[in-house]
Scaffold this motif. Structure first.
Motif, PDB file in Angstrom:
ATOM      1  N   SER A 205     -46.674  10.191  16.877  1.00  0.00           N
ATOM      2  CA  SER A 205     -47.474   9.428  15.919  1.00  0.00           C
ATOM      3  C   SER A 205     -47.808   8.046  16.465  1.00  0.00           C
ATOM      4  CB  SER A 205     -46.737   9.305  14.576  1.00  0.00           C
ATOM      5  OG  SER A 205     -45.548   8.536  14.700  1.00  0.00           O
ATOM      6  N   LEU A 206     -47.058   7.587  17.470  1.00  0.00           N
ATOM      7  CA  LEU A 206     -47.395   6.322  18.124  1.00  0.00           C
ATOM      8  C   LEU A 206     -48.749   6.409  18.810  1.00  0.00           C
ATOM      9  CD1 LEU A 206     -44.016   5.439  19.901  1.00  0.00           C
ATOM     10  CD2 LEU A 206     -45.004   4.269  17.937  1.00  0.00           C
ATOM     11  N   TYR A 207     -49.036   7.564  19.424  1.00  0.00           N
ATOM     12  CA  TYR A 207     -50.251   7.719  20.204  1.00  0.00           C
ATOM     13  C   TYR A 207     -51.447   8.090  19.326  1.00  0.00           C
ATOM     14  CZ  TYR A 207     -46.316   8.489  23.335  1.00  0.00           C
ATOM     15  OH  TYR A 207     -45.108   8.389  23.981  1.00  0.00           O
ATOM     16  N   SER A 208     -51.185   8.874  18.299  1.00  0.00           N
ATOM     17  CA  SER A 208     -52.283   9.333  17.421  1.00  0.00           C
ATOM     18  C   SER A 208     -52.651   8.294  16.374  1.00  0.00           C
ATOM     19  CB  SER A 208     -51.874  10.637  16.728  1.00  0.00           C
ATOM     20  OG  SER A 208     -50.704  10.456  15.952  1.00  0.00           O
ATOM     21  N   GLN A 209     -51.829   7.240  16.261  1.00  0.00           N
ATOM     22  CA  GLN A 209     -52.105   6.135  15.324  1.00  0.00           C
ATOM     23  C   GLN A 209     -52.130   6.606  13.867  1.00  0.00           C
ATOM     24  OE1 GLN A 209     -52.370   2.743  16.384  1.00  0.00           O
ATOM     25  NE2 GLN A 209     -51.485   3.781  18.132  1.00  0.00           N
ATOM     26  N   ILE A 210     -51.278   7.558  13.563  1.00  0.00           N
ATOM     27  CA  ILE A 210     -51.141   8.019  12.184  1.00  0.00           C
ATOM     28  C   ILE A 210     -49.933   7.333  11.557  1.00  0.00           C
ATOM     29  CG2 ILE A 210     -50.692  10.017  10.699  1.00  0.00           C
ATOM     30  CD1 ILE A 210     -52.086  11.769  12.723  1.00  0.00           C
ATOM     31  N   TRP A 211     -50.128   6.717  10.414  1.00  0.00           N
ATOM     32  CA  TRP A 211     -49.008   6.133   9.691  1.00  0.00           C
ATOM     33  C   TRP A 211     -48.019   7.234   9.330  1.00  0.00           C
ATOM     34  CZ3 TRP A 211     -48.130   0.980   8.316  1.00  0.00           C
ATOM     35  CH2 TRP A 211     -49.146   0.094   8.670  1.00  0.00           C
ATOM     36  N   ILE A 212     -46.746   6.903   9.389  1.00  0.00           N
ATOM     37  CA  ILE A 212     -45.721   7.905   9.120  1.00  0.00           C
ATOM     38  C   ILE A 212     -45.833   8.441   7.695  1.00  0.00           C
ATOM     39  CG2 ILE A 212     -43.835   6.423   8.298  1.00  0.00           C
ATOM     40  CD1 ILE A 212     -43.356   8.870  11.133  1.00  0.00           C
ATOM     41  N   GLU A 213     -46.286   7.600   6.757  1.00  0.00           N
ATOM     42  CA  GLU A 213     -46.469   8.048   5.376  1.00  0.00           C
ATOM     43  C   GLU A 213     -47.565   9.098   5.282  1.00  0.00           C
ATOM     44  OE1 GLU A 213     -44.922   3.791   5.161  1.00  0.00           O
ATOM     45  OE2 GLU A 213     -46.338   4.928   6.393  1.00  0.00           O
ATOM     46  N   GLU A 214     -48.634   8.925   6.079  1.00  0.00           N
ATOM     47  CA  GLU A 214     -49.715   9.915   6.095  1.00  0.00           C
ATOM     48  C   GLU A 214     -49.255  11.209   6.752  1.00  0.00           C
ATOM     49  OE1 GLU A 214     -52.865   9.638   4.669  1.00  0.00           O
ATOM     50  OE2 GLU A 214     -51.761   7.990   3.752  1.00  0.00           O
ATOM     51  N   LEU A 215     -48.491  11.064   7.811  1.00  0.00           N
ATOM     52  CA  LEU A 215     -47.962  12.240   8.500  1.00  0.00           C
ATOM     53  C   LEU A 215     -47.144  13.103   7.546  1.00  0.00           C
ATOM     54  CD1 LEU A 215     -47.802  13.510  11.337  1.00  0.00           C
ATOM     55  CD2 LEU A 215     -45.704  12.199  11.691  1.00  0.00           C
ATOM     56  N   ALA A 216     -46.357  12.465   6.705  1.00  0.00           N
ATOM     57  CA  ALA A 216     -45.523  13.193   5.748  1.00  0.00           C
ATOM     58  C   ALA A 216     -46.360  13.892   4.681  1.00  0.00           C
ATOM     59  CB  ALA A 216     -44.525  12.240   5.092  1.00  0.00           C
ATOM     60  N   LYS A 217     -47.599  13.433   4.472  1.00  0.00           N
ATOM     61  CA  LYS A 217     -48.493  14.120   3.542  1.00  0.00           C
ATOM     62  C   LYS A 217     -49.139  15.347   4.187  1.00  0.00           C
ATOM     63  CE  LYS A 217     -49.870   9.902   1.034  1.00  0.00           C
ATOM     64  NZ  LYS A 217     -51.015   8.996   0.750  1.00  0.00           N
ATOM     65  N   PHE A 218     -49.476  15.229   5.471  1.00  0.00           N
ATOM     66  CA  PHE A 218     -50.183  16.302   6.163  1.00  0.00           C
ATOM     67  C   PHE A 218     -49.262  17.449   6.569  1.00  0.00           C
ATOM     68  CE2 PHE A 218     -53.100  12.800   8.092  1.00  0.00           C
ATOM     69  CZ  PHE A 218     -53.806  12.723   6.895  1.00  0.00           C
ATOM     70  N   ALA A 219     -48.060  17.112   7.032  1.00  0.00           N
ATOM     71  CA  ALA A 219     -47.190  18.077   7.701  1.00  0.00           C
ATOM     72  C   ALA A 219     -46.104  18.607   6.776  1.00  0.00           C
ATOM     73  CB  ALA A 219     -46.538  17.419   8.915  1.00  0.00           C
ATOM     74  N   PRO A 220     -45.560  19.782   7.088  1.00  0.00           N
ATOM     75  CA  PRO A 220     -44.376  20.254   6.360  1.00  0.00           C
ATOM     76  C   PRO A 220     -43.229  19.273   6.606  1.00  0.00           C
ATOM     77  CG  PRO A 220     -45.329  22.012   7.718  1.00  0.00           C
ATOM     78  CD  PRO A 220     -45.993  20.747   8.129  1.00  0.00           C
ATOM     79  N   GLN A 221     -42.725  18.674   5.564  1.00  0.00           N
ATOM     80  CA  GLN A 221     -41.740  17.601   5.729  1.00  0.00           C
ATOM     81  C   GLN A 221     -40.443  18.082   6.363  1.00  0.00           C
ATOM     82  OE1 GLN A 221     -41.360  15.746   1.872  1.00  0.00           O
ATOM     83  NE2 GLN A 221     -43.385  14.804   1.980  1.00  0.00           N
ATOM     84  N   GLU A 222     -40.125  19.357   6.162  1.00  0.00           N
ATOM     85  CA  GLU A 222     -38.895  19.900   6.735  1.00  0.00           C
ATOM     86  C   GLU A 222     -39.015  20.143   8.241  1.00  0.00           C
ATOM     87  OE1 GLU A 222     -41.364  23.477   5.528  1.00  0.00           O
ATOM     88  OE2 GLU A 222     -40.940  21.444   4.768  1.00  0.00           O
ATOM     89  N   LYS A 223     -40.231  19.954   8.791  1.00  0.00           N
ATOM     90  CA  LYS A 223     -40.449  20.168  10.220  1.00  0.00           C
ATOM     91  C   LYS A 223     -40.502  18.874  11.016  1.00  0.00           C
ATOM     92  CE  LYS A 223     -41.080  24.684   9.856  1.00  0.00           C
ATOM     93  NZ  LYS A 223     -42.268  25.319  10.403  1.00  0.00           N
ATOM     94  N   LEU A 224     -40.469  17.726  10.362  1.00  0.00           N
ATOM     95  CA  LEU A 224     -40.589  16.441  11.047  1.00  0.00           C
ATOM     96  C   LEU A 224     -39.241  16.023  11.632  1.00  0.00           C
ATOM     97  CD1 LEU A 224     -42.818  14.574   8.442  1.00  0.00           C
ATOM     98  CD2 LEU A 224     -43.550  15.625  10.588  1.00  0.00           C
ATOM     99  N   VAL A 225     -39.232  15.733  12.924  1.00  0.00           N
ATOM    100  CA  VAL A 225     -37.989  15.452  13.655  1.00  0.00           C
ATOM    101  C   VAL A 225     -38.089  14.091  14.334  1.00  0.00           C
ATOM    102  CG1 VAL A 225     -36.597  16.166  15.649  1.00  0.00           C
ATOM    103  CG2 VAL A 225     -37.419  17.882  14.017  1.00  0.00           C
ATOM    104  N   PHE A 226     -37.088  13.254  14.103  1.00  0.00           N
ATOM    105  CA  PHE A 226     -37.070  11.918  14.706  1.00  0.00           C
ATOM    106  C   PHE A 226     -36.834  12.001  16.206  1.00  0.00           C
ATOM    107  CE2 PHE A 226     -34.710   8.282  16.311  1.00  0.00           C
ATOM    108  CZ  PHE A 226     -35.590   7.264  15.991  1.00  0.00           C
ATOM    109  N   SER A 227     -37.584  11.196  16.944  1.00  0.00           N
ATOM    110  CA  SER A 227     -37.436  11.135  18.397  1.00  0.00           C
ATOM    111  C   SER A 227     -38.074   9.858  18.906  1.00  0.00           C
ATOM    112  CB  SER A 227     -38.095  12.346  19.061  1.00  0.00           C
ATOM    113  OG  SER A 227     -39.484  12.364  18.739  1.00  0.00           O
ATOM    114  N   THR A 228     -37.668   9.425  20.101  1.00  0.00           N
ATOM    115  CA  THR A 228     -38.192   8.172  20.648  1.00  0.00           C
ATOM    116  C   THR A 228     -38.928   8.331  21.970  1.00  0.00           C
ATOM    117  OG1 THR A 228     -36.230   7.611  21.962  1.00  0.00           O
ATOM    118  CG2 THR A 228     -36.227   6.970  19.612  1.00  0.00           C
TER     119      THR A 228
END
Length: 272
Positions: A205-228
């Motif tokens: 999401s750093l590269y795509s410039q999508i706010w994390i709040e928007e990402l959580a609206k678009f994607a299945p929330q149970e599939k989002l995994v923290f990483s650096t």
């Protein structure tokens, strides 16, 4: 006080579990990725300072052509830090049989977390059958594969995983960087919606410039995994994107650790 309020006051909440599901480690060497790596002990110390309790990492050395040597050294690091460091063993088709034997030898180790592939570096597209021996091996054993994905690079465009997943429908995949662009991110999300075992590595999401709040609206929330993706990225940025977001505390906790534990089927950090 919620997580955001606590962090804004200068305190990471006690017991907050943060697991970095996509990192890289070396031991202070200058490598072909044009980075000086920190010693592993320092890498872990700095991560702990910002709340990261443990990480799953692959070897820089393995990534740049020394797969067997890099994997073995990574397992040595993990043995030295068994609670803080877990291993993605690297695989590339060029020496696939050798690496698959090495993966099989290590896969019962508590430090083993999954397999890392990087089709661009290996110069083998995910659309070909070059990775099929690995896919078959991992699907049969329920082993997670972390694969970089980028919409702008033909070797691993996210949509190219569709034919792979048609052949290996139960394969566990963590899509590194979520396609790397806005379009690639949306393609990655569609894969996660279609296939039960496809997860999304949110540092993209750093590269795509999508706010994390928007990402959580678009994607299945149970599939989002923290990483650096450290050391390529500064881990403080992505930690802040989650902790200081307006997501609910419950969802933050799922993203920061719970979802990845579900993906690998084991507890990685003690309960807070």
């Amino acid at each position: 006080m919620n997580i955001k309020q606590s962090v804004l006051s200068g305190v990471i909440p006690q017991g907050l579990r943060i697991f970095d599901a996509h990192a890289h480690v070396g031991d202070g060497e200058y490598n072909a990725a044009y980075l000086y790596t920190l010693p592993v002990s320092e890498n872990l110390r700095l991560s702990e300072k910002i709340g990261i309790g443990a990480m799953a990492a692959s070897s820089f050395k393995a990534l740049v052509g020394k797969g067997v040597e890099g994997n073995a050294k990574l397992m040595e690091y993990c043995a030295a830090y068994p609670k803080e460091l877990f291993a993605y063993l690297y695989y590339e088709p060029r020496i696939g049989d050798t690496l698959l034997r090495q993966i099989d030898a290590y896969r019962t180790s508590p430090s083993f977390i999954g397999v890392k592939i990087h089709p661009r570096e290996a110069r083998v597209s995910i659309e070909t059958d070059g990775y099929d021996p690995l896919y078959a091996y991992c699907e049969e054993r329920g082993i997670l594969i972390l694969c970089n994905s980028r919409e702008s690079e033909t070797e691993y465009y996210p949509a190219s995983y569709t034919p792979v997943l048609k052949r290996f429908a139960k394969l566990k995949l963590l899509l590194g960087h979520m396609g790397g662009t806005f379009t690639g991110c949306l393609s990655s999300i569609e894969l996660a919606k279609q296939y039960e075992n496809v997860y999304l590595d949110i540092n993209g999401s750093l590269y795509s410039q999508i706010w994390i709040e928007e990402l959580a609206k678009f994607a299945p929330q149970e599939k989002l995994v923290f990483s650096t993706d450290q050391a390529f990225n500064d881990p403080r940025i992505i930690v802040g994107r989650v902790l200081l977001s307006d997501l609910s505390d419950a969802l933050k906790r799922r993203i920061l650790c719970d979802n990845f534990e579900t993906a690998v089927g084991r507890t990685l950090l003690p309960a807070g």
